[in-house]
Design a protein around this motif. Sequence first.
Motif, PDB file in Angstrom:
ATOM      1  N   UNK A   1      31.555 149.084  28.943  1.00 19.84           N
ATOM      2  CA  UNK A   1      31.871 150.429  28.456  1.00 19.84           C
ATOM      3  C   UNK A   1      33.297 150.799  28.863  1.00 19.84           C
ATOM      4  N   UNK A   2      34.081 151.312  27.906  1.00 21.21           N
ATOM      5  CA  UNK A   2      35.491 151.601  28.172  1.00 21.21           C
ATOM      6  C   UNK A   2      35.663 152.713  29.201  1.00 21.21           C
ATOM      7  N   UNK A   3      34.784 153.712  29.184  1.00 23.84           N
ATOM      8  CA  UNK A   3      34.877 154.795  30.180  1.00 23.84           C
ATOM      9  C   UNK A   3      34.633 154.260  31.590  1.00 23.84           C
TER      10      UNK A   3
ATOM     11  N   UNK B   1      36.610 152.403  36.814  1.00 26.06           N
ATOM     12  CA  UNK B   1      36.720 151.335  37.810  1.00 26.06           C
ATOM     13  C   UNK B   1      38.181 151.061  38.149  1.00 26.06           C
ATOM     14  N   UNK B   2      39.035 151.059  37.136  1.00 29.90           N
ATOM     15  CA  UNK B   2      40.462 150.821  37.369  1.00 29.90           C
ATOM     16  C   UNK B   2      41.068 151.962  38.181  1.00 29.90           C
ATOM     17  N   UNK B   3      40.713 153.180  37.863  1.00 24.37           N
ATOM     18  CA  UNK B   3      41.227 154.342  38.602  1.00 24.37           C
ATOM     19  C   UNK B   3      40.815 154.260  40.072  1.00 24.37           C
TER      20      UNK B   3
ATOM     21  N   UNK C   1      36.562 143.109  38.324  1.00 27.93           N
ATOM     22  CA  UNK C   1      37.521 142.309  37.559  1.00 27.93           C
ATOM     23  C   UNK C   1      37.800 143.001  36.239  1.00 27.93           C
ATOM     24  N   UNK C   2      39.021 142.827  35.756  1.00 34.11           N
ATOM     25  CA  UNK C   2      39.387 143.336  34.446  1.00 34.11           C
ATOM     26  C   UNK C   2      39.030 142.337  33.360  1.00 34.11           C
ATOM     27  N   UNK C   3      39.227 142.756  32.120  1.00 37.16           N
ATOM     28  CA  UNK C   3      38.853 141.918  30.972  1.00 37.16           C
ATOM     29  C   UNK C   3      39.595 140.590  30.941  1.00 37.16           C
ATOM     30  N   UNK C   4      40.861 140.595  31.312  1.00 33.25           N
ATOM     31  CA  UNK C   4      41.658 139.364  31.246  1.00 33.25           C
ATOM     32  C   UNK C   4      41.093 138.315  32.197  1.00 33.25           C
ATOM     33  N   UNK C   5      40.781 138.710  33.407  1.00 34.57           N
ATOM     34  CA  UNK C   5      40.257 137.768  34.396  1.00 34.57           C
ATOM     35  C   UNK C   5      38.856 137.284  34.021  1.00 34.57           C
ATOM     36  N   UNK C   6      38.039 138.167  33.464  1.00 29.81           N
ATOM     37  CA  UNK C   6      36.705 137.784  33.011  1.00 29.81           C
ATOM     38  C   UNK C   6      36.824 136.769  31.877  1.00 29.81           C
ATOM     39  N   UNK C   7      37.734 137.040  30.957  1.00 34.05           N
ATOM     40  CA  UNK C   7      37.950 136.132  29.818  1.00 34.05           C
ATOM     41  C   UNK C   7      38.387 134.755  30.307  1.00 34.05           C
ATOM     42  N   UNK C   8      39.289 134.712  31.273  1.00 31.17           N
ATOM     43  CA  UNK C   8      39.736 133.437  31.835  1.00 31.17           C
ATOM     44  C   UNK C   8      38.582 132.696  32.500  1.00 31.17           C
TER      45      UNK C   8
END
Length: 160
Positions: free
Chosen positions: A106-108, A113-115, A79-86
Amino acid sequence: MDQPKPIKITDEKVALAKAEHFCAYQERAQQEVRDKLYEWGLWPDAVEHIISQLIEGNFLNEERFARIYAKSKFNQKAWGRIKIKQGLKLKRVPDVLIKKALLNIDFDDYLAALTLLLQKKAATLTEKNQLKRRYKLQQYAMGRGFEAEVIADILKNSEL
């Protein structure tokens, strides 16, 4: 179809023991425990008293819950940050703790993970039109909770 009768607990000590077991099984948000206590039929005063005892006994810790929730949703479900935040907002975790939890990712690792997510999705797409293909990849990643700017950067810098 008969519904099972909900468990009614009137004794505060029994409820505390059951709540401790509930919290020991896995990390919980305060609101989850509060909802469960109300579901058991306890009065508001008893619920708040039990919550405070659980916090004192370190069975409940919102910050620890937020950190673990964010890390596990990122690592296991990508999950990305937006979904985790929700998800954390749905659990009624305070905004300050949500920000702290998201900083632990960690941003790296986030970019990696996104890639990987985009590469896997790109392999399943049959769309030949490059614009439509990029749009589908972007929509997919946004649906997983990643930020549009980060997605655009990765799509721009890679051959997907």
